[in-house]
Design a protein around this motif. Structure first.
Motif, PDB file in Angstrom:
ATOM      1  N   ASP A 117      51.772 -24.380 112.412  1.00 13.71           N
ATOM      2  CA  ASP A 117      51.214 -24.590 113.745  1.00 13.71           C
ATOM      3  C   ASP A 117      49.764 -24.128 113.675  1.00 13.71           C
ATOM      4  O   ASP A 117      49.461 -22.952 113.848  1.00 13.71           O
ATOM      5  N   GLY A 118      48.886 -25.064 113.338  1.00 12.98           N
ATOM      6  CA  GLY A 118      47.491 -24.689 113.110  1.00 12.98           C
ATOM      7  C   GLY A 118      47.341 -23.980 111.775  1.00 12.98           C
ATOM      8  O   GLY A 118      47.761 -24.495 110.736  1.00 12.98           O
ATOM      9  N   HIS A 119      46.789 -22.771 111.817  1.00 17.17           N
ATOM     10  CA  HIS A 119      46.558 -22.006 110.589  1.00 17.17           C
ATOM     11  C   HIS A 119      47.710 -21.052 110.271  1.00 17.17           C
ATOM     12  O   HIS A 119      47.628 -20.294 109.305  1.00 17.17           O
ATOM     13  N   THR A 120      48.767 -21.071 111.068  1.00 17.90           N
ATOM     14  CA  THR A 120      49.896 -20.161 110.871  1.00 17.90           C
ATOM     15  C   THR A 120      51.123 -20.936 110.407  1.00 17.90           C
ATOM     16  O   THR A 120      51.525 -21.926 111.035  1.00 17.90           O
ATOM     17  N   VAL A 121      51.711 -20.477 109.309  1.00 12.80           N
ATOM     18  CA  VAL A 121      52.946 -21.066 108.791  1.00 12.80           C
ATOM     19  C   VAL A 121      54.066 -20.053 108.981  1.00 12.80           C
ATOM     20  O   VAL A 121      53.970 -18.910 108.497  1.00 12.80           O
ATOM     21  N   THR A 122      55.103 -20.457 109.688  1.00 11.76           N
ATOM     22  CA  THR A 122      56.248 -19.580 109.927  1.00 11.76           C
ATOM     23  C   THR A 122      57.385 -19.981 108.997  1.00 11.76           C
ATOM     24  O   THR A 122      57.812 -21.142 108.984  1.00 11.76           O
ATOM     25  N   LEU A 123      57.870 -19.007 108.217  1.00 14.70           N
ATOM     26  CA  LEU A 123      58.951 -19.253 107.270  1.00 14.70           C
ATOM     27  C   LEU A 123      60.294 -18.987 107.941  1.00 14.70           C
ATOM     28  O   LEU A 123      60.365 -18.374 109.011  1.00 14.70           O
ATOM     29  N   ASP A 124      61.381 -19.426 107.288  1.00  8.63           N
ATOM     30  CA  ASP A 124      62.708 -19.066 107.773  1.00  8.63           C
ATOM     31  C   ASP A 124      62.803 -17.547 107.796  1.00  8.63           C
ATOM     32  O   ASP A 124      62.463 -16.874 106.823  1.00  8.63           O
ATOM     33  N   GLY A 125      63.280 -16.983 108.903  1.00 14.53           N
ATOM     34  CA  GLY A 125      63.341 -15.535 109.007  1.00 14.53           C
ATOM     35  C   GLY A 125      62.203 -14.972 109.837  1.00 14.53           C
ATOM     36  O   GLY A 125      62.232 -13.793 110.200  1.00 14.53           O
ATOM     37  N   GLY A 126      61.188 -15.793 110.113  1.00 10.97           N
ATOM     38  CA  GLY A 126      60.129 -15.348 111.015  1.00 10.97           C
ATOM     39  C   GLY A 126      58.861 -14.841 110.374  1.00 10.97           C
ATOM     40  O   GLY A 126      57.852 -14.645 111.054  1.00 10.97           O
ATOM     41  N   THR A 127      58.857 -14.597 109.063  1.00 14.08           N
ATOM     42  CA  THR A 127      57.638 -14.136 108.391  1.00 14.08           C
ATOM     43  C   THR A 127      56.568 -15.221 108.478  1.00 14.08           C
ATOM     44  O   THR A 127      56.866 -16.414 108.354  1.00 14.08           O
ATOM     45  N   THR A 128      55.320 -14.801 108.690  1.00  8.72           N
ATOM     46  CA  THR A 128      54.238 -15.773 108.806  1.00  8.72           C
ATOM     47  C   THR A 128      53.218 -15.597 107.688  1.00  8.72           C
ATOM     48  O   THR A 128      53.040 -14.509 107.147  1.00  8.72           O
ATOM     49  N   ILE A 129      52.553 -16.700 107.356  1.00  8.91           N
ATOM     50  CA  ILE A 129      51.440 -16.705 106.394  1.00  8.91           C
ATOM     51  C   ILE A 129      50.278 -17.434 107.059  1.00  8.91           C
ATOM     52  O   ILE A 129      50.458 -18.539 107.583  1.00  8.91           O
ATOM     53  N   THR A 130      49.116 -16.809 107.041  1.00  6.39           N
ATOM     54  CA  THR A 130      47.925 -17.430 107.598  1.00  6.39           C
ATOM     55  C   THR A 130      47.190 -18.183 106.500  1.00  6.39           C
ATOM     56  O   THR A 130      46.956 -17.639 105.412  1.00  6.39           O
ATOM     57  N   THR A 131      46.827 -19.420 106.785  1.00  5.37           N
ATOM     58  CA  THR A 131      46.155 -20.263 105.800  1.00  5.37           C
ATOM     59  C   THR A 131      44.834 -20.775 106.373  1.00  5.37           C
ATOM     60  O   THR A 131      44.564 -20.651 107.577  1.00  5.37           O
ATOM     61  N   THR A 132      44.024 -21.370 105.526  1.00  5.32           N
ATOM     62  CA  THR A 132      42.769 -21.965 105.999  1.00  5.32           C
ATOM     63  C   THR A 132      42.980 -23.396 106.490  1.00  5.32           C
ATOM     64  O   THR A 132      42.200 -23.901 107.295  1.00  5.32           O
ATOM     65  N   GLU A 133      44.038 -24.051 105.996  1.00  2.48           N
ATOM     66  CA  GLU A 133      44.318 -25.427 106.420  1.00  2.48           C
ATOM     67  C   GLU A 133      44.866 -25.448 107.847  1.00  2.48           C
ATOM     68  O   GLU A 133      45.638 -24.557 108.245  1.00  2.48           O
ATOM     69  N   ASP A 134      44.471 -26.428 108.605  1.00  7.51           N
ATOM     70  CA  ASP A 134      44.950 -26.623 109.977  1.00  7.51           C
ATOM     71  C   ASP A 134      45.971 -27.751 109.942  1.00  7.51           C
ATOM     72  O   ASP A 134      45.616 -28.930 109.895  1.00  7.51           O
ATOM     73  N   LEU A 135      47.270 -27.393 109.954  1.00  6.10           N
ATOM     74  CA  LEU A 135      48.334 -28.371 109.785  1.00  6.10           C
ATOM     75  C   LEU A 135      49.378 -28.231 110.886  1.00  6.10           C
ATOM     76  O   LEU A 135      49.401 -27.229 111.618  1.00  6.10           O
ATOM     77  N   SER A 136      50.255 -29.220 110.957  1.00  8.27           N
ATOM     78  CA  SER A 136      51.344 -29.177 111.916  1.00  8.27           C
ATOM     79  C   SER A 136      52.597 -29.754 111.272  1.00  8.27           C
ATOM     80  O   SER A 136      52.534 -30.756 110.569  1.00  8.27           O
ATOM     81  N   GLY A 137      53.735 -29.093 111.480  1.00 10.66           N
ATOM     82  CA  GLY A 137      54.995 -29.581 110.948  1.00 10.66           C
ATOM     83  C   GLY A 137      55.386 -28.914 109.636  1.00 10.66           C
ATOM     84  O   GLY A 137      54.792 -27.910 109.221  1.00 10.66           O
ATOM     85  N   PRO A 138      56.382 -29.483 108.939  1.00  8.97           N
ATOM     86  CA  PRO A 138      56.877 -28.890 107.690  1.00  8.97           C
ATOM     87  C   PRO A 138      55.799 -28.875 106.607  1.00  8.97           C
ATOM     88  O   PRO A 138      55.145 -29.890 106.361  1.00  8.97           O
ATOM     89  N   VAL A 139      55.634 -27.733 105.965  1.00 11.29           N
ATOM     90  CA  VAL A 139      54.613 -27.587 104.920  1.00 11.29           C
ATOM     91  C   VAL A 139      55.114 -26.688 103.799  1.00 11.29           C
ATOM     92  O   VAL A 139      56.090 -25.956 103.947  1.00 11.29           O
TER      93      VAL A 139
END
Length: 366
Positions: A262-284
């Motif tokens: 969701d934008g620069h934040t990727v949420t993994l199963d379990g709720g842990t997040t990773i911040t990235t430089t890419e601005d994306l939406s959906g499964p990554v």
């Protein structure tokens, strides 16, 4: 039923040079189902874990393992198609094979080993030996022509095996772990030589290997096989940058995760997040190298956008660095210098903080 006569399905069609195959082999609880194509001059590497089906695919291409279904065409000629009861015997296929242990004839000299293929194709003895001498010269082995396999080094035996396979001028060259039997130093030299010979080879070459470096250096395209299926294929640079399975990520040395962006934040199963430089939406997917991870004994005052509380699970040597296996909310691998490991007094069970800059991550659609 074996059919070696030319039939309408065997006639070459325009613009059909190269390999065009769907290899289906059922063996009890295992099923191989691969679609393989390659153009003349292209080197394709089959990669995958043990039991993935790489060797089965190679044996099917060579005609040593019959297809259950599918079709195998080479330069427009159908070599095998079970639904048409068509199967060309291995000895009648324009295929050369270099086996892992080379399988040189122990009682023949290097020259006669190489001449064996042309002789089997009806070339007179003197002419076959002359052709063999030319191939040995190309391999830099003129002075070893009279040597028998037991007198050859591993690198020399590999080059004789390659010369023997090429001497029949195959339209498909199969290489089964061709460098696996060599020590590290010999492997480096022979890999460079093999790359030159494959660059000059005008037909299709298919390489099976467990070694990612062999694949990256020798192949134009990688086909990654797991559980009898293709899970990813593409140019080596693309696959090493965008792995899509844990096996590939491990192969190219990356941490890999799948989540939802969701934008620069990727949420993994379990709720842990990773911040990235890419601005994306959906499964990554999100990937980053172990060397990008920094470890701290105490919670750091850092500008890094990613911060996790983890625990050391194991440490092992990895080249000139120490690879640290970490568990916790985001299991990952980190590469540190020996000095850094000593300074942090790392050991299994030790809690640490891990930081990762967003600029060190790479996110891409799943």
């Amino acid at each position: 039923m074996t059919n070696t006569d030319t039939s309408p399905t065997e006639k070459a069609t325009p613009h059909s040079d190269g390999l065009d195959a769907r290899l289906v082999v059922d063996r009890g609880g295992f099923r191989l189902d691969l679609r393989l194509t390659a153009a003349p001059g292209e080197v394709v590497a089959l990669l995958g874990p043990n039991g993935a089906g790489k060797t089965t695919a190679l044996r099917a291409l060579a005609g040593l393992t019959p297809l259950t279904e599918g079709v195998l065409r080479l330069d427009g000629r159908t070599l095998e198609e079970p639904s048409h009861r068509l199967r060309t015997p291995p000895e009648d296929r324009p295929v050369g094979v270099v086996f892992q242990d080379y399988l040189l004839f122990p009682h023949l000299t290097a020259l006669d080993n190489v001449a064996f293929g042309p002789r089997c194709h009806g070339v007179p003895k003197a002419e076959a030996r002359a052709q063999a001498a030319e191939w040995l010269d190309r391999m830099g082995l003129t002075d070893r022509a009279g040597a028998k396999p037991r007198a050859l080094s591993g690198g020399q035996a590999q080059r004789v095996a390659l010369a023997r396979a090429l001497a029949t001028r195959p339209r498909l060259l199969l290489l089964d772990e061709p460098l696996a039997a060599l020590d590290a130093r010999t492997r480096l030299d022979v890999r460079a030589g093999l790359r030159r010979h494959l660059a000059d080879f005008e037909a299709v070459a298919v390489l099976v290997t467990h070694d990612p470096l062999d694949a990256m250096v020798l192949a134009d395209r990688l086909v990654v096989v797991e559980d009898g299926r293709i899970v990813q294929e593409g140019a080596p640079a693309d696959i090493s940058r965008r792995p899509r399975t844990d096996y590939i990520a491990s192969l190219v040395g990356l941490n890999l995760y799948q989540g939802r962006a969701d934008g620069h934040t990727v949420t993994l199963d379990g709720g842990t997040t990773i911040t990235t430089t890419e601005d994306l939406s959906g499964p990554v997917f999100v990937a980053f190298p172990p060397a990008a991870v920094t470890l701290h004994r105490d919670r750091p005052d850092s500008s890094a956008r990613n911060l996790w509380r983890l625990e050391v699970a194991a440490l092992e040597s990895h080249g000139d660095q120490i690879r640290v296996d970490l568990t916790g909310e985001l299991p990952l691998l980190a590469d540190l210098t020996t000095a850094a490991v000593a300074e942090l007094t790392l050991h299994p069970g030790r809690p640490v903080w891990a930081t990762l800059k967003a600029t060190q991550t790479h996110a891409y659609p799943a």
